[in-house]
Design a protein around this motif. Structure first.
Motif, PDB file in Angstrom:
ATOM      1  N   HIS A   2       0.849  -1.179   0.000  1.00 56.96           N
ATOM      2  CA  HIS A   2       0.000   0.000   0.000  1.00 56.96           C
ATOM      3  C   HIS A   2       0.895   1.243   0.000  1.00 56.96           C
ATOM      4  CE1 HIS A   2      -2.862   3.037   1.477  1.00 56.96           C
ATOM      5  NE2 HIS A   2      -3.818   2.239   1.005  1.00 56.96           N
ATOM      6  N   PRO A   3       0.538   2.288  -0.760  1.00 52.09           N
ATOM      7  CA  PRO A   3       1.415   3.468  -0.852  1.00 52.09           C
ATOM      8  C   PRO A   3       1.615   4.208   0.464  1.00 52.09           C
ATOM      9  CG  PRO A   3      -0.714   3.879  -1.905  1.00 52.09           C
ATOM     10  CD  PRO A   3      -0.647   2.409  -1.619  1.00 52.09           C
ATOM     11  N   GLU A   4       0.678   4.082   1.395  1.00 49.60           N
ATOM     12  CA  GLU A   4       0.809   4.790   2.670  1.00 49.60           C
ATOM     13  C   GLU A   4       1.187   3.854   3.814  1.00 49.60           C
ATOM     14  OE1 GLU A   4      -2.744   6.926   3.486  1.00 49.60           O
ATOM     15  OE2 GLU A   4      -2.820   7.904   1.525  1.00 49.60           O
ATOM     16  N   ALA A   5       0.952   2.570   3.646  1.00 53.18           N
ATOM     17  CA  ALA A   5       1.249   1.586   4.695  1.00 53.18           C
ATOM     18  C   ALA A   5       1.908   0.384   4.043  1.00 53.18           C
ATOM     19  CB  ALA A   5      -0.017   1.179   5.441  1.00 53.18           C
ATOM     20  N   ALA A   6       3.232   0.446   3.919  1.00 52.09           N
ATOM     21  CA  ALA A   6       3.965  -0.578   3.172  1.00 52.09           C
ATOM     22  C   ALA A   6       3.858  -1.959   3.799  1.00 52.09           C
ATOM     23  CB  ALA A   6       5.435  -0.176   3.052  1.00 52.09           C
ATOM     24  N   TYR A   7       3.459  -2.031   5.066  1.00 48.19           N
ATOM     25  CA  TYR A   7       3.345  -3.330   5.722  1.00 48.19           C
ATOM     26  C   TYR A   7       2.081  -4.082   5.299  1.00 48.19           C
ATOM     27  CZ  TYR A   7       0.712  -0.124   8.722  1.00 48.19           C
ATOM     28  OH  TYR A   7      -0.146   0.845   9.187  1.00 48.19           O
ATOM     29  N   CYS A   8       1.143  -3.394   4.646  1.00 55.28           N
ATOM     30  CA  CYS A   8      -0.071  -4.035   4.143  1.00 55.28           C
ATOM     31  C   CYS A   8       0.065  -4.269   2.643  1.00 55.28           C
ATOM     32  CB  CYS A   8      -1.299  -3.177   4.429  1.00 55.28           C
ATOM     33  SG  CYS A   8      -1.861  -3.266   6.145  1.00 55.28           S
ATOM     34  N   LEU A   9      -0.327  -5.465   2.193  1.00 53.78           N
ATOM     35  CA  LEU A   9      -0.184  -5.842   0.797  1.00 53.78           C
ATOM     36  C   LEU A   9      -1.552  -6.086   0.158  1.00 53.78           C
ATOM     37  CD1 LEU A   9       2.770  -8.401   1.101  1.00 53.78           C
ATOM     38  CD2 LEU A   9       2.873  -5.910   0.892  1.00 53.78           C
ATOM     39  N   ALA A  10      -1.611  -5.943  -1.156  1.00 55.81           N
ATOM     40  CA  ALA A  10      -2.851  -6.181  -1.888  1.00 55.81           C
ATOM     41  C   ALA A  10      -3.124  -7.681  -1.962  1.00 55.81           C
ATOM     42  CB  ALA A  10      -2.740  -5.596  -3.292  1.00 55.81           C
ATOM     43  N   PHE A  11      -4.230  -8.094  -1.357  1.00 57.06           N
ATOM     44  CA  PHE A  11      -4.560  -9.516  -1.289  1.00 57.06           C
ATOM     45  C   PHE A  11      -5.816  -9.881  -2.065  1.00 57.06           C
ATOM     46  CE2 PHE A  11      -1.459  -9.981   2.056  1.00 57.06           C
ATOM     47  CZ  PHE A  11      -1.128 -11.325   2.012  1.00 57.06           C
ATOM     48  N   ASN A  12      -6.644  -8.890  -2.409  1.00 56.28           N
ATOM     49  CA  ASN A  12      -7.902  -9.221  -3.061  1.00 56.28           C
ATOM     50  C   ASN A  12      -8.314  -8.101  -4.011  1.00 56.28           C
ATOM     51  OD1 ASN A  12     -10.456 -10.896  -3.182  1.00 56.28           O
ATOM     52  ND2 ASN A  12     -11.313  -8.925  -2.527  1.00 56.28           N
ATOM     53  N   VAL A  13      -8.877  -8.475  -5.161  1.00 52.33           N
ATOM     54  CA  VAL A  13      -9.382  -7.509  -6.126  1.00 52.33           C
ATOM     55  C   VAL A  13     -10.757  -7.967  -6.607  1.00 52.33           C
ATOM     56  CG1 VAL A  13      -8.225  -8.667  -8.066  1.00 52.33           C
ATOM     57  CG2 VAL A  13      -8.902  -6.264  -8.262  1.00 52.33           C
ATOM     58  N   SER A  14     -11.661  -7.016  -6.796  1.00 55.33           N
ATOM     59  CA  SER A  14     -13.000  -7.315  -7.310  1.00 55.33           C
ATOM     60  C   SER A  14     -13.381  -6.275  -8.349  1.00 55.33           C
ATOM     61  CB  SER A  14     -14.029  -7.337  -6.177  1.00 55.33           C
ATOM     62  OG  SER A  14     -14.090  -6.069  -5.530  1.00 55.33           O
ATOM     63  N   VAL A  15     -14.209  -6.692  -9.284  1.00 55.13           N
ATOM     64  CA  VAL A  15     -14.653  -5.821 -10.382  1.00 55.13           C
ATOM     65  C   VAL A  15     -16.178  -5.796 -10.412  1.00 55.13           C
ATOM     66  CG1 VAL A  15     -14.611  -5.427 -12.874  1.00 55.13           C
ATOM     67  CG2 VAL A  15     -12.584  -6.348 -11.722  1.00 55.13           C
ATOM     68  N   GLY A  16     -16.747  -4.595 -10.506  1.00 57.53           N
ATOM     69  CA  GLY A  16     -18.195  -4.450 -10.590  1.00 57.53           C
ATOM     70  C   GLY A  16     -18.568  -3.244 -11.445  1.00 57.53           C
ATOM     71  N   ASN A  17     -19.838  -3.137 -11.811  1.00 52.37           N
ATOM     72  CA  ASN A  17     -20.302  -1.989 -12.597  1.00 52.37           C
ATOM     73  C   ASN A  17     -20.244  -0.710 -11.767  1.00 52.37           C
ATOM     74  OD1 ASN A  17     -22.254  -4.389 -13.945  1.00 52.37           O
ATOM     75  ND2 ASN A  17     -21.306  -2.955 -15.375  1.00 52.37           N
ATOM     76  N   TYR A  18     -20.042   0.400 -12.451  1.00 51.03           N
ATOM     77  CA  TYR A  18     -19.957   1.698 -11.776  1.00 51.03           C
ATOM     78  C   TYR A  18     -21.109   2.584 -12.240  1.00 51.03           C
ATOM     79  CZ  TYR A  18     -18.096   6.143 -10.116  1.00 51.03           C
ATOM     80  OH  TYR A  18     -17.929   7.364  -9.479  1.00 51.03           O
ATOM     81  N   ASN A  19     -21.983   2.937 -11.327  1.00 47.18           N
ATOM     82  CA  ASN A  19     -23.128   3.822 -11.584  1.00 47.18           C
ATOM     83  C   ASN A  19     -23.973   3.350 -12.775  1.00 47.18           C
ATOM     84  OD1 ASN A  19     -22.490   5.471  -9.456  1.00 47.18           O
ATOM     85  ND2 ASN A  19     -21.429   7.005 -10.700  1.00 47.18           N
TER      86      ASN A  19
END
Length: 292
Positions: A54-71
């Motif tokens: 994470h750009p502000e908290a390097a100790y946290c990593l990206a573990f999950n991604v989801s995709v959905g419709n926007y508006n």
């Protein structure tokens, strides 16, 4: 079909709770020129990848991604990335590159009480004041259990059969030979997707038990028969008057050569202890390694 671009939303989600690891979330709106664009292409359009810090908290990593419709737009999609604190250091995307996970617990088990420690911490046979062996007595001993979770490309059941119920043949994790025992190994197939490719592997679970007193049997050297001059003979005791030998009604102490321990009338001679290892031994470091 193509990606037109993306925009990161200014809304930032973060949660912290005392005693628990923090969680962060980033969201992006991805614009496409075709509503049939693939979900993979949409998620890959953002500047985030799995296990990225994470750009502000390097100790946290990206573990999950989801995709959905926007508006409710056919041309815009909301991509959400969740960041967590990894449970292990240096996590790897490929399951075969991840280190083994070790867990330790202690417990007690009930075993036959065959010996005791005197005031000088010397090992003695558990007998009554007449020197007779106590049968059926039970006691508890402490055990250290190690549980290993590992990922392997293949599973060889013949190795599992060879090491199950085996003991360590030399020092292992700081404990001497014959104190560790493999209780069993289980395996099940698993699959993950790494860089859009399937990675199939085996999830292995191993159970080890360490007894400080060792797994070999420690037994009183007693028997219904003894060996003298190459002949097997029935054990005996003195009669009430102490002037005649009569057949014994319980097993009697034997010496290291299998002969009956000689005693005079009125004397008690506790049996000696003998150690018998009934499990084969292997090199545990070769098969199980050590915690990293």
């Amino acid at each position: 079909m193509a990606i037109v671009g993306y925009t990161e939303l200014a809304v930032v989600s973060a949660s912290r709770r005392f005693g628990e690891p923090p969680k962060f979330q980033r969201q992006f709106v991805v614009e496409v020129d075709n509503p049939a664009e693939t979900q993979t292409a949409i998620s890959n359009a953002t500047p985030v990848t799995l296990l990225q810090a994470h750009p502000e908290a390097a100790y946290c990593l990206a573990f999950n991604v989801s995709v959905g419709n926007y508006n409710n737009s056919r041309w815009h999609y909301l991509v959400t990335w969740d960041y967590e604190l990894p449970k292990q250091g240096s996590p790897q995307a490929n399951p075969l590159d991840r280190p083994d996970i070790w867990k330790f617990t202690t417990s007690g088990i009930s075993v036959p009480a065959l010996y005791y420690y005197d005031a000088g911490e010397n090992l003695r046979t558990l007998v009554n004041t007449a020197g007779d062996f106590w049968e059926g007595a039970q006691t508890d001993v402490s055990c250290l259990k190690a549980h290993i979770s590992a990922n392997r490309a293949t599973y060889d059941f013949s190795i599992s059969l060879a090491v199950t119920n085996a003991l360590n043949n030399n020092t292992y994790l700081g404990f001497p030979a014959y104190t560790w025992k493999c209780d069993g190994i289980s395996a099940q197939p698993a699959v993950e997707v790494v860089n859009e490719s399937e990675v199939r592997y085996w999830q292995i679970e191993v159970e080890l038990t360490m007894r400080p007193d060792g797994h070999p049997l420690i037994l009183p050297n007693v028997g219904w028969n003894y060996v003298r001059a190459g002949q097997r003979r029935r054990v005996w005791v003195w009669n009430e008057a102490g002037d005649e030998k009569i057949p014994a009604s319980n097993p009697q102490p034997l010496d290291a050569n299998g002969d009956l321990v000689s005693v005079s009338p009125g004397e008690a001679n506790p049996p000696i202890l003998v150690t018998r290892r009934v499990h084969h031994a292997v090199n545990f470091s070769t098969y199980f390694g050590a915690p990293s």
